[in-house]
Design a protein around this motif. Structure first.
Motif, PDB file in Angstrom:
ATOM      1  N   ARG A 455      13.430 -26.705 -65.820  1.00 51.58           N
ATOM      2  CA  ARG A 455      13.708 -25.335 -66.204  1.00 51.58           C
ATOM      3  C   ARG A 455      14.448 -24.596 -65.105  1.00 51.58           C
ATOM      4  O   ARG A 455      15.372 -23.820 -65.358  1.00 51.58           O
ATOM      5  CB  ARG A 455      12.406 -24.605 -66.539  1.00 51.58           C
ATOM      6  CG  ARG A 455      12.641 -23.189 -67.056  1.00 51.58           C
ATOM      7  CD  ARG A 455      11.341 -22.427 -67.273  1.00 51.58           C
ATOM      8  NE  ARG A 455      10.458 -23.127 -68.187  1.00 51.58           N
ATOM      9  CZ  ARG A 455       9.264 -23.567 -67.862  1.00 51.58           C
ATOM     10  NH1 ARG A 455       8.810 -23.409 -66.616  1.00 51.58           N
ATOM     11  NH2 ARG A 455       8.494 -24.178 -68.741  1.00 51.58           N
ATOM     12  N   ASP A 456      14.061 -24.820 -63.863  1.00 49.84           N
ATOM     13  CA  ASP A 456      14.658 -24.144 -62.716  1.00 49.84           C
ATOM     14  C   ASP A 456      15.792 -25.008 -62.187  1.00 49.84           C
ATOM     15  O   ASP A 456      15.594 -26.160 -61.815  1.00 49.84           O
ATOM     16  CB  ASP A 456      13.609 -23.924 -61.629  1.00 49.84           C
ATOM     17  CG  ASP A 456      14.118 -23.004 -60.533  1.00 49.84           C
ATOM     18  OD1 ASP A 456      15.338 -22.760 -60.476  1.00 49.84           O
ATOM     19  OD2 ASP A 456      13.289 -22.542 -59.735  1.00 49.84           O
ATOM     20  N   SER A 457      16.981 -24.445 -62.109  1.00 48.21           N
ATOM     21  CA  SER A 457      18.138 -25.221 -61.635  1.00 48.21           C
ATOM     22  C   SER A 457      17.992 -25.638 -60.184  1.00 48.21           C
ATOM     23  O   SER A 457      18.574 -26.618 -59.744  1.00 48.21           O
ATOM     24  CB  SER A 457      19.423 -24.399 -61.803  1.00 48.21           C
ATOM     25  OG  SER A 457      19.349 -23.190 -61.054  1.00 48.21           O
ATOM     26  N   GLN A 458      17.220 -24.890 -59.388  1.00 47.13           N
ATOM     27  CA  GLN A 458      17.027 -25.260 -57.987  1.00 47.13           C
ATOM     28  C   GLN A 458      16.335 -26.602 -57.864  1.00 47.13           C
ATOM     29  O   GLN A 458      16.660 -27.405 -57.011  1.00 47.13           O
ATOM     30  CB  GLN A 458      16.206 -24.179 -57.265  1.00 47.13           C
ATOM     31  CG  GLN A 458      16.939 -22.860 -57.145  1.00 47.13           C
ATOM     32  CD  GLN A 458      16.092 -21.828 -56.427  1.00 47.13           C
ATOM     33  OE1 GLN A 458      14.940 -22.071 -56.095  1.00 47.13           O
ATOM     34  NE2 GLN A 458      16.681 -20.663 -56.171  1.00 47.13           N
ATOM     35  N   TYR A 459      15.380 -26.880 -58.757  1.00 51.08           N
ATOM     36  CA  TYR A 459      14.722 -28.176 -58.742  1.00 51.08           C
ATOM     37  C   TYR A 459      15.707 -29.281 -59.076  1.00 51.08           C
ATOM     38  O   TYR A 459      15.667 -30.359 -58.525  1.00 51.08           O
ATOM     39  CB  TYR A 459      13.560 -28.197 -59.733  1.00 51.08           C
ATOM     40  CG  TYR A 459      12.328 -27.528 -59.219  1.00 51.08           C
ATOM     41  CD1 TYR A 459      11.635 -28.056 -58.131  1.00 51.08           C
ATOM     42  CD2 TYR A 459      11.853 -26.369 -59.804  1.00 51.08           C
ATOM     43  CE1 TYR A 459      10.494 -27.445 -57.648  1.00 51.08           C
ATOM     44  CE2 TYR A 459      10.720 -25.743 -59.328  1.00 51.08           C
ATOM     45  CZ  TYR A 459      10.048 -26.289 -58.249  1.00 51.08           C
ATOM     46  OH  TYR A 459       8.920 -25.679 -57.779  1.00 51.08           O
ATOM     47  N   SER A 460      16.611 -29.007 -60.016  1.00 50.85           N
ATOM     48  CA  SER A 460      17.591 -30.017 -60.395  1.00 50.85           C
ATOM     49  C   SER A 460      18.485 -30.362 -59.224  1.00 50.85           C
ATOM     50  O   SER A 460      18.773 -31.527 -58.948  1.00 50.85           O
ATOM     51  CB  SER A 460      18.430 -29.518 -61.574  1.00 50.85           C
ATOM     52  OG  SER A 460      17.617 -29.230 -62.680  1.00 50.85           O
ATOM     53  N   LYS A 461      18.919 -29.321 -58.473  1.00 47.35           N
ATOM     54  CA  LYS A 461      19.772 -29.577 -57.321  1.00 47.35           C
ATOM     55  C   LYS A 461      19.032 -30.358 -56.242  1.00 47.35           C
ATOM     56  O   LYS A 461      19.575 -31.298 -55.651  1.00 47.35           O
ATOM     57  CB  LYS A 461      20.284 -28.252 -56.761  1.00 47.35           C
ATOM     58  CG  LYS A 461      21.230 -27.535 -57.692  1.00 47.35           C
ATOM     59  CD  LYS A 461      21.664 -26.204 -57.085  1.00 47.35           C
ATOM     60  CE  LYS A 461      22.592 -25.444 -58.041  1.00 47.35           C
ATOM     61  NZ  LYS A 461      23.004 -24.145 -57.469  1.00 47.35           N
ATOM     62  N   SER A 462      17.791 -29.971 -55.958  1.00 47.60           N
ATOM     63  CA  SER A 462      17.041 -30.674 -54.934  1.00 47.60           C
ATOM     64  C   SER A 462      16.761 -32.103 -55.341  1.00 47.60           C
ATOM     65  O   SER A 462      16.734 -33.000 -54.506  1.00 47.60           O
ATOM     66  CB  SER A 462      15.715 -29.952 -54.640  1.00 47.60           C
ATOM     67  OG  SER A 462      14.899 -29.958 -55.784  1.00 47.60           O
ATOM     68  N   ALA A 463      16.549 -32.337 -56.637  1.00 49.36           N
ATOM     69  CA  ALA A 463      16.302 -33.694 -57.105  1.00 49.36           C
ATOM     70  C   ALA A 463      17.536 -34.556 -56.935  1.00 49.36           C
ATOM     71  O   ALA A 463      17.473 -35.722 -56.560  1.00 49.36           O
ATOM     72  CB  ALA A 463      15.858 -33.692 -58.556  1.00 49.36           C
ATOM     73  N   LEU A 464      18.721 -33.947 -57.209  1.00 47.04           N
ATOM     74  CA  LEU A 464      19.963 -34.704 -57.052  1.00 47.04           C
ATOM     75  C   LEU A 464      20.246 -35.011 -55.595  1.00 47.04           C
ATOM     76  O   LEU A 464      20.868 -36.019 -55.260  1.00 47.04           O
ATOM     77  CB  LEU A 464      21.130 -33.914 -57.656  1.00 47.04           C
ATOM     78  CG  LEU A 464      21.112 -33.750 -59.193  1.00 47.04           C
ATOM     79  CD1 LEU A 464      22.236 -32.812 -59.634  1.00 47.04           C
ATOM     80  CD2 LEU A 464      21.244 -35.100 -59.867  1.00 47.04           C
ATOM     81  N   ASN A 465      19.804 -34.135 -54.701  1.00 44.82           N
ATOM     82  CA  ASN A 465      20.000 -34.362 -53.276  1.00 44.82           C
ATOM     83  C   ASN A 465      18.916 -35.215 -52.649  1.00 44.82           C
ATOM     84  O   ASN A 465      18.882 -35.396 -51.436  1.00 44.82           O
ATOM     85  CB  ASN A 465      20.055 -33.012 -52.537  1.00 44.82           C
ATOM     86  CG  ASN A 465      21.280 -32.201 -52.949  1.00 44.82           C
ATOM     87  OD1 ASN A 465      22.317 -32.776 -53.279  1.00 44.82           O
ATOM     88  ND2 ASN A 465      21.151 -30.879 -52.925  1.00 44.82           N
ATOM     89  N   GLY A 466      18.005 -35.733 -53.482  1.00 48.13           N
ATOM     90  CA  GLY A 466      16.930 -36.578 -52.960  1.00 48.13           C
ATOM     91  C   GLY A 466      15.851 -35.828 -52.256  1.00 48.13           C
ATOM     92  O   GLY A 466      15.153 -36.362 -51.411  1.00 48.13           O
ATOM     93  N   LYS A 467      15.694 -34.524 -52.573  1.00 54.52           N
ATOM     94  CA  LYS A 467      14.712 -33.714 -51.876  1.00 54.52           C
ATOM     95  C   LYS A 467      13.549 -33.291 -52.770  1.00 54.52           C
ATOM     96  O   LYS A 467      12.814 -32.377 -52.444  1.00 54.52           O
ATOM     97  CB  LYS A 467      15.365 -32.443 -51.313  1.00 54.52           C
ATOM     98  CG  LYS A 467      16.449 -32.742 -50.282  1.00 54.52           C
ATOM     99  CD  LYS A 467      17.066 -31.467 -49.769  1.00 54.52           C
ATOM    100  CE  LYS A 467      18.169 -31.735 -48.743  1.00 54.52           C
ATOM    101  NZ  LYS A 467      18.775 -30.498 -48.264  1.00 54.52           N
TER     102      LYS A 467
END
Length: 470
Positions: A455-467
């Protein structure tokens, strides 16, 4: 005892491997049993002892030498001695250099030392290849041919070649080696034999609390209340009647608790809007214990069935039937047949039979020998879809049991409702929450989350960055 283990040998073992010489340090129960088993399987065995001349009751065909002499006979040494006696190994650092040391020791309690015994051994003899293995196998299991005990052998070590050689020995002995990785896993392997049913503790605690609570609750309603109000002695109910109320209630509540953590996990994922966050530790542990909870619930359901079958032979029941028959005969009257009562009674029995049948199916499917024969989709269908159907049937069985008196004020005693009404709280709550979760609008969002959507785009970005904090 002198029978061959040819039937336990894999076809890949060649004759040269069977003639290999293996050294065993220690002539205690485990050392003698291990040596005897290896002799049966064709190995040449050399035993190392601090007093070779005083050693007795050793396997016939094994050579007994001092530690230093025995170490020179083989490059694989089974260390069957306790950790507190490892100090003598510092004098054998040079003879043990480059050899494989197999640590089979266990401690008296979990995490007794800061480091594992195998890691401590690796520090004492840095030039040796230390492998942790065979600590989950008892001397009795080796003597009985491992027919009546677990055959799993956890193996770990930093040298892959040394591990594979030890695993080959385990297979030759008819055991099943499981590679657990590097020597860091030795602490967990050493703690494993010391754990007393770790996954069963929560189910046992829960069933104990539930049984104690409902037993006292039913005793207050059915024993103490009649005595206080009418001086009627009904203590005989403590043997059959009250347990036959407590057991099905405990079984139903435990079955509901099997599916409650899955519902809570789904609600938590919906609230967070992501699956890439850990569940709380208590929820993780609860979900890991679901199989044990279900099996304990099945055990109580079995007790309920057995107790129900003995009802017709109880003295109290036969006395009531005789009195009712005599009373009707003297009054020359008969009770009219009630179709609605017959429907309720037959429905109650039918729901109980079907629920118990599916309960048995769930228990059988959870057995390793059965679950290994089905794929994950079939297993999920039985344990999830049929599991919820079992919960529905057992809940309906309890609802119909109350019949017309379910919410009648006349069943209250000291304002306390019947115990089965309390037993319905958790199962009905689980079923209502599950019904909400399977609604299309909710299920669609939950499915997307479990497929990786956030739901939160910040989680999506962190997931893509391996974080992501998976």
């Amino acid at each position: 005892m002198e029978k061959t283990c040819a039937d336990a040998l894999p076809l890949t073992v060649n004759s040269s491997e069977k003639q290999e010489t293996v050294c065993i340090f220690g002539t205690g129960d485990f050392g003698k049993s291990f040596g005897f088993k290896m002799l049966q399987c064709g190995y040449s065995v050399v035993l190392g002892s601090r007093n070779p001349q005083m050693s007795s009751l050793l396997p016939r065909g094994a050579e007994v030498l001092s530690y230093s002499q025995a170490a020179s006979k083989s490059d694989i040494i089974i260390l069957a001695i306790h950790r507190e006696h490892y100090d003598f190994l510092t004098e054998l650092v040079d003879p043990l250099n480059g050899k494989i040391l197999v640590d089979v020791s266990n401690n008296r309690k979990i995490n007794q030392y800061p480091e594992s015994n195998a890691e401590y051994l690796a520090q004492l003899v840095p030039g040796a290849h230390v492998v942790k293995a065979f600590n989950t196998i008892s001397a009795w299991a080796l003597q009985s041919g491992t027919l009546d005990a677990s055959r799993q052998v956890f193996v770990c070590g930093n040298d892959s070649k040394a591990k594979h050689r030890v695993m080959d020995i385990a297979r030759t002995l008819g055991l099943t080696p499981l590679d657990q990785g590097s020597l860091v896993a030795a602490n967990e392997i050493e703690n494993y034999p010391l754990q007393l049913f770790p996954m069963w503790r929560l189910p046992f605690y829960l069933c104990s609390v539930l049984c104690a609570f409902f037993f006292v609750y039913c005793a207050i309603r059915e024993v103490i209340y009649p005595y206080v109000n009418g001086k009627t002695d009904t203590t005989f109910r403590l043997a059959i009647s009250i347990p036959n109320r407590v057991f099905p209630i405990t079984a139903l509540v435990l079955l509901a608790l099997v599916y409650l953590p899955g519902v809570l996990a789904a609600i938590l994922q919906l609230y967070r809007g992501t699956k890439y966050r850990r569940f709380p530790n208590w929820l993780d542990h609860w979900m890991l214990c679901r199989k044990q909870l279900g099996l304990v619930a099945l055990g109580f359901a079995f007790l309920h069935v057995i107790y129900t079958l003995v009802i017709p032979i109880r003295y109290y029941v036969r006395w009531r039937l005789r009195n009712a028959t005599v009373t009707q005969a003297l009054a020359n009257k008969d009770n009219p047949f009630s179709t609605s009562t017959a429907w309720l009674n037959d429905s109650y029995l039918a729901l109980g039979i079907l629920g118990f049948f599916l309960f048995l199916l769930l228990g059988i499917t959870s057995l390793p020998s059965v679950s290994n024969m089905v794929n994950w989709r079939e297993f999920r269908f039985v344990q999830s879809k049929l599991g919820y159907l079992t919960l529905v049937l057992c809940t309906a069985h309890t609802l119909v049991y109350g019949g017309k008196k379910f919410l009648s004020p006349g069943i209250l005693r000291w304002s306390l409702p019947s115990a089965y009404i309390l037993a319905l709280i958790i199962p009905c709550t689980v079923l209502v929450m599950k019904l909400i979760l399977i609604m299309p609008c909710v299920d669609k969002t939950l499915t997307r989350i479990r497929q990786g959507w956030e739901r939160d785009s910040q989680y999506s970005k962190s997931a893509l960055n391996g974080k992501s904090d998976i």
